[in-house]
Design a protein around this motif. Sequence first.
Motif, PDB file in Angstrom:
ATOM      1  N   ASP A 178      -8.555  17.968 -32.023  1.00 32.36           N
ATOM      2  CA  ASP A 178      -8.287  19.298 -31.470  1.00 32.36           C
ATOM      3  C   ASP A 178      -7.680  19.223 -30.078  1.00 32.36           C
ATOM      4  O   ASP A 178      -7.513  20.249 -29.411  1.00 32.36           O
ATOM      5  N   ILE A 179      -7.355  18.020 -29.620  1.00 35.35           N
ATOM      6  CA  ILE A 179      -6.661  17.832 -28.363  1.00 35.35           C
ATOM      7  C   ILE A 179      -5.478  16.900 -28.623  1.00 35.35           C
ATOM      8  O   ILE A 179      -5.536  16.046 -29.511  1.00 35.35           O
ATOM      9  N   ASP A 186     -10.140  16.958 -17.707  1.00 34.53           N
ATOM     10  CA  ASP A 186     -10.282  17.942 -18.779  1.00 34.53           C
ATOM     11  C   ASP A 186      -9.242  19.041 -18.591  1.00 34.53           C
ATOM     12  O   ASP A 186      -9.336  19.828 -17.640  1.00 34.53           O
ATOM     13  N   ARG A 188      -8.841  21.725 -20.022  1.00 35.99           N
ATOM     14  CA  ARG A 188      -9.368  23.076 -20.197  1.00 35.99           C
ATOM     15  C   ARG A 188      -9.918  23.641 -18.902  1.00 35.99           C
ATOM     16  O   ARG A 188     -10.033  24.853 -18.749  1.00 35.99           O
ATOM     17  N   THR A 189     -10.241  22.759 -17.964  1.00 33.89           N
ATOM     18  CA  THR A 189     -10.830  23.217 -16.697  1.00 33.89           C
ATOM     19  C   THR A 189     -10.055  22.772 -15.468  1.00 33.89           C
ATOM     20  O   THR A 189     -10.251  23.316 -14.390  1.00 33.89           O
ATOM     21  N   SER A 215     -16.652  20.609 -31.617  1.00 37.07           N
ATOM     22  CA  SER A 215     -16.996  21.987 -31.896  1.00 37.07           C
ATOM     23  C   SER A 215     -18.377  22.071 -32.536  1.00 37.07           C
ATOM     24  O   SER A 215     -19.023  21.071 -32.815  1.00 37.07           O
TER      25      SER A 215
END
Length: 272
Positions: A178-179, A186, A188-189, A215
Amino acid sequence: MQRNLNACHRIVVKIGTSSLIHANGKVKLQTIDRLAYVLAALTNQGQEVMLVTSGAIGVGLARLHLTARPQAIAEQQALAAIGQSELMRLYTQRFADYEAQAAQLLLTHDVFEYPASRQHVLDTIDALLAAKAIPVINENDSVATDELDHRTTFGDNDQLSALVATQIGADLLIVLSDIDGLYSADPRTDPTARKIEALTHLSDTVLAGASGAGSRFGTGGMVTKLKAASTMMRAGRQMVLCSGADPRVILKVLAGEPVGTWFKPTAKEVIQ
């Protein structure tokens, strides 16, 4: 760094649960269809391909219309039993659409612990590949559990895929996730995070920087993927980590395009 992957003949593809299941719990049918198309195409052109798939519990959740993974091991194993049969039905159906033959192999770690059983599995895989069938491999979640007295679990399918790839002498492991690769932080952050296109050595800094799980449907994370990369590199083999959103990316990987993160060992990385 130029990627020369078009000569890879024996290839293992691993796809994670997050690439197979939507956030709402439904199965990504288009993903399975595209994956079947690519693997069938590679088989038709003479390459030997194997698929290590996650997703049994995720598909089981979808099949029973559940939104949360149960805590009890027996209930998880029951979900895996339901989901595995449905997952294999989907693979068999989609592979058949492209004139390809799927073959299911469910493994526990014990198989590789004992020389006789390990050789039987390797011989079976060789026979399937010789017959132009595509082995579809998953951990046997319905019987594998950490609570048993002997070692049955692989821990996750990232490590299973690397173990299978090294045992059967695969040239390349492609991990669909999923990446879309390994990042310096990271993404996402951290807006300054940059994707690392290639690595020839897994330093302690890189390993320490990987964290986080997958997930709610899966068990993996970046740590398990780096462990898989380490296993491949120590065996003198290559791995590419890339997005599983569209499995047709496999064709780009084999064409040497700079997608994902390419793990290629140096001579000193290999354990003889």
